[in-house]
Design a protein around this motif. Sequence first.
Motif, PDB file in Angstrom:
ATOM      1  N   VAL A 177       0.860  -1.229  -0.191  1.00 61.06           N
ATOM      2  CA  VAL A 177       0.013   0.077   0.130  1.00 61.06           C
ATOM      3  C   VAL A 177       1.032   1.277   0.211  1.00 61.06           C
ATOM      4  O   VAL A 177       1.979   1.165   0.736  1.00 61.06           O
ATOM      5  N   ALA A 178       0.509   2.171  -0.569  1.00 59.81           N
ATOM      6  CA  ALA A 178       1.438   3.429  -0.941  1.00 59.81           C
ATOM      7  C   ALA A 178       0.591   4.653  -0.677  1.00 59.81           C
ATOM      8  O   ALA A 178      -0.883   4.553  -1.058  1.00 59.81           O
ATOM      9  N   LEU A 179       1.163   5.791  -0.099  1.00 58.86           N
ATOM     10  CA  LEU A 179       0.210   6.984   0.348  1.00 58.86           C
ATOM     11  C   LEU A 179       0.917   7.920  -0.935  1.00 58.86           C
ATOM     12  O   LEU A 179       2.078   8.052  -0.889  1.00 58.86           O
ATOM     13  N   LEU A 180       0.120   8.519  -1.803  1.00 57.94           N
ATOM     14  CA  LEU A 180       0.556   9.399  -3.087  1.00 57.94           C
ATOM     15  C   LEU A 180       0.623  10.939  -2.073  1.00 57.94           C
ATOM     16  O   LEU A 180      -0.547  11.401  -1.637  1.00 57.94           O
ATOM     17  N   SER A 181       1.559  11.612  -2.381  1.00 61.24           N
ATOM     18  CA  SER A 181       1.807  12.785  -1.774  1.00 61.24           C
ATOM     19  C   SER A 181       1.711  14.048  -2.788  1.00 61.24           C
ATOM     20  O   SER A 181       2.113  13.779  -4.027  1.00 61.24           O
ATOM     21  N   GLY A 182       2.220  15.060  -2.394  1.00 62.13           N
ATOM     22  CA  GLY A 182       2.191  16.364  -3.367  1.00 62.13           C
ATOM     23  C   GLY A 182       3.091  17.447  -2.636  1.00 62.13           C
ATOM     24  O   GLY A 182       3.408  17.291  -1.557  1.00 62.13           O
TER      25      GLY A 182
ATOM     26  N   ARG B  44      -5.027  -0.150  -2.868  1.00 65.71           N
ATOM     27  CA  ARG B  44      -3.760  -0.019  -2.957  1.00 65.71           C
ATOM     28  C   ARG B  44      -2.867   1.366  -2.730  1.00 65.71           C
ATOM     29  O   ARG B  44      -1.879   1.466  -2.198  1.00 65.71           O
ATOM     30  N   LEU B  45      -3.642   2.340  -2.905  1.00 64.94           N
ATOM     31  CA  LEU B  45      -3.171   3.613  -2.906  1.00 64.94           C
ATOM     32  C   LEU B  45      -3.900   4.584  -2.078  1.00 64.94           C
ATOM     33  O   LEU B  45      -5.414   4.540  -2.202  1.00 64.94           O
ATOM     34  N   LEU B  46      -3.460   5.384  -1.281  1.00 64.52           N
ATOM     35  CA  LEU B  46      -3.945   6.115  -0.390  1.00 64.52           C
ATOM     36  C   LEU B  46      -3.703   7.599  -0.814  1.00 64.52           C
ATOM     37  O   LEU B  46      -2.783   7.837  -1.620  1.00 64.52           O
ATOM     38  N   SER B  47      -4.512   8.595  -0.373  1.00 62.79           N
ATOM     39  CA  SER B  47      -3.986  10.173  -0.982  1.00 62.79           C
ATOM     40  C   SER B  47      -3.986  10.943   0.069  1.00 62.79           C
ATOM     41  O   SER B  47      -4.733  11.237   1.190  1.00 62.79           O
ATOM     42  N   HIS B  48      -3.132  11.951  -0.204  1.00 63.79           N
ATOM     43  CA  HIS B  48      -2.920  13.301   0.586  1.00 63.79           C
ATOM     44  C   HIS B  48      -3.795  14.352  -0.048  1.00 63.79           C
ATOM     45  O   HIS B  48      -4.183  13.943  -1.048  1.00 63.79           O
ATOM     46  N   ALA B  49      -4.091  15.272   0.699  1.00 65.18           N
ATOM     47  CA  ALA B  49      -4.465  16.675   0.248  1.00 65.18           C
ATOM     48  C   ALA B  49      -3.691  17.819   1.040  1.00 65.18           C
ATOM     49  O   ALA B  49      -3.377  17.587   2.027  1.00 65.18           O
ATOM     50  N   VAL B  50      -3.064  18.417   0.089  1.00 62.98           N
ATOM     51  CA  VAL B  50      -2.039  19.497   0.229  1.00 62.98           C
ATOM     52  C   VAL B  50      -2.806  20.503   0.891  1.00 62.98           C
ATOM     53  O   VAL B  50      -3.833  21.079   0.043  1.00 62.98           O
ATOM     54  N   PHE B  51      -2.575  21.156   2.109  1.00 61.08           N
ATOM     55  CA  PHE B  51      -2.996  22.511   2.608  1.00 61.08           C
ATOM     56  C   PHE B  51      -2.058  23.443   2.860  1.00 61.08           C
ATOM     57  O   PHE B  51      -0.985  22.983   2.974  1.00 61.08           O
ATOM     58  N   THR B  52      -2.323  24.555   2.459  1.00 63.38           N
ATOM     59  CA  THR B  52      -1.511  25.742   2.252  1.00 63.38           C
ATOM     60  C   THR B  52      -2.044  27.056   2.902  1.00 63.38           C
ATOM     61  O   THR B  52      -2.312  28.005   2.480  1.00 63.38           O
TER      62      THR B  52
END
Length: 499
Positions: free
Chosen positions: A173-178, A209-217
Amino acid sequence: MPHYLSPDEMQRTAPAETAFRSPVPTQIVSNGEFNPLPQTPEQRRVEARVAELADDLAPRHGLGRREFLASAAGMAAAFLAMNDVFGPVFDVTRAEAAEPGVAGARADALAGQLIVDVQTHFVRDDFKQDGLLTLAQYAKKHWNPALAGENDLARFKFENYVKEVFVDSDTKVALLSGAPFDDSSWDLLSNDQIAAARAAINRIAGSRRLLSHAVFTPRRSGWMDRVDRAIATLKPDSWKGYTIGDPLFPSKLGSYWRLDDEKLVYPFYEKIVKAGIETVCIHKGLLPADYEKSWPGVWEHATVSDLGKAAKDWPRVNFVIYHSALRAFLEPPDAALAEFEQTGRIKWATDLAEIPAKLGVRNVYAEIGTAFANSAVANPRFAAALLGTLVRGLGADRVLWGTDSVWYGSPQWQIEALRRLEIPEDMQRRHGFAPLGPADGIVKSAIFGGNAARLYRVNVRAALGEITGDRIAAIREEYVAQGGMRSNVRYGWVHRPTA
């Protein structure tokens, strides 16, 4: 790949693709967030020893050098070479490298281990920044005429990401980032694209399989509205923030901020707790060598000075500090290790590890990322010291696995490094470190996947059952059956060799 090295610093680098393709990198590879150090004498010895072992042992397996180095036996040979130079830090036997089938049997026995990689990246299809291509083109002209793909960013995009992370490694499992940039043309992926990638991969796989980030600014106009939209429509698995603001250069827009800013950031914590998306991942550490001069008034935001109060005030928020807040190696690794041996401290990482004891909090985590990857390459004793410091201070249940892939190619070498790493007995005695134990023991299993599974509500037994029979598992099985192998390519920058 974006970077925030200065033009002068870039002149001292070369594309990592030009480096010797050892199963384990034989010099530090930068993802663009820090300066790669020159190859040390010890690393040159490791590289020479890996090549020597490959030439000696490959014929026993009926393989050429390249095929041998891409095999499980070649991986074992690389760790033998590391032990020859740095001492017995890695658990490996010569039989694994020399006798056909031994390393493969070990690899097969561990292949089902739950590996959750909480820091991975790729770039969007329309990513146009060609700084990396310029480096590759220069390398082809001046360094490596055989270099292929110098005009193609595909190596950093979706299809190669899937191959490197899910097919060429044991990652389950992977976490996709930004990452955020003041100049949006540098954005790797938008939050919508990250969510779309999660949906696409999970649909293809037939499993989670894939987890996701949301980038906060924080400090950007309308940022809380975008948080509201992410909660309502994107439903990220966790959040990603950069307290330093733009990670390329000191922000001219003043986009840096603090975790303990009650007026600016506390309303965000309140909102995400209410939404039930309570894990916040924060980039810390990894600054250029001249950070005090080049990032005046900003570099402090890369430390953990703002973490303790925020963690204490918001016990329901999980704060995951990426790269373990390790300040980049701004001196030779031997000097950094000597400083640790003398003082018992690792700059900024020890500060992180001490927060739970000082403030009585249990919601602070360390992701090891590039901090582990590069210390394992530069000096594995230092990697052992880093892991020992984190586990002693935070607890084995508060350290998370991450690799910063796909910048470094397939993360399998990093997985093998942690599986085999042990804290030397003299270091255990002197600093009160507990042993890390076997590859599939309690401590390493927690770091590799158990801790992330808890944070991301992954049912381990159910997840492994689904993943074992999903489409990506079938693709990997077919790939191996047809003779597919790791390329041992890394993506990023290494220090340019000098005559």
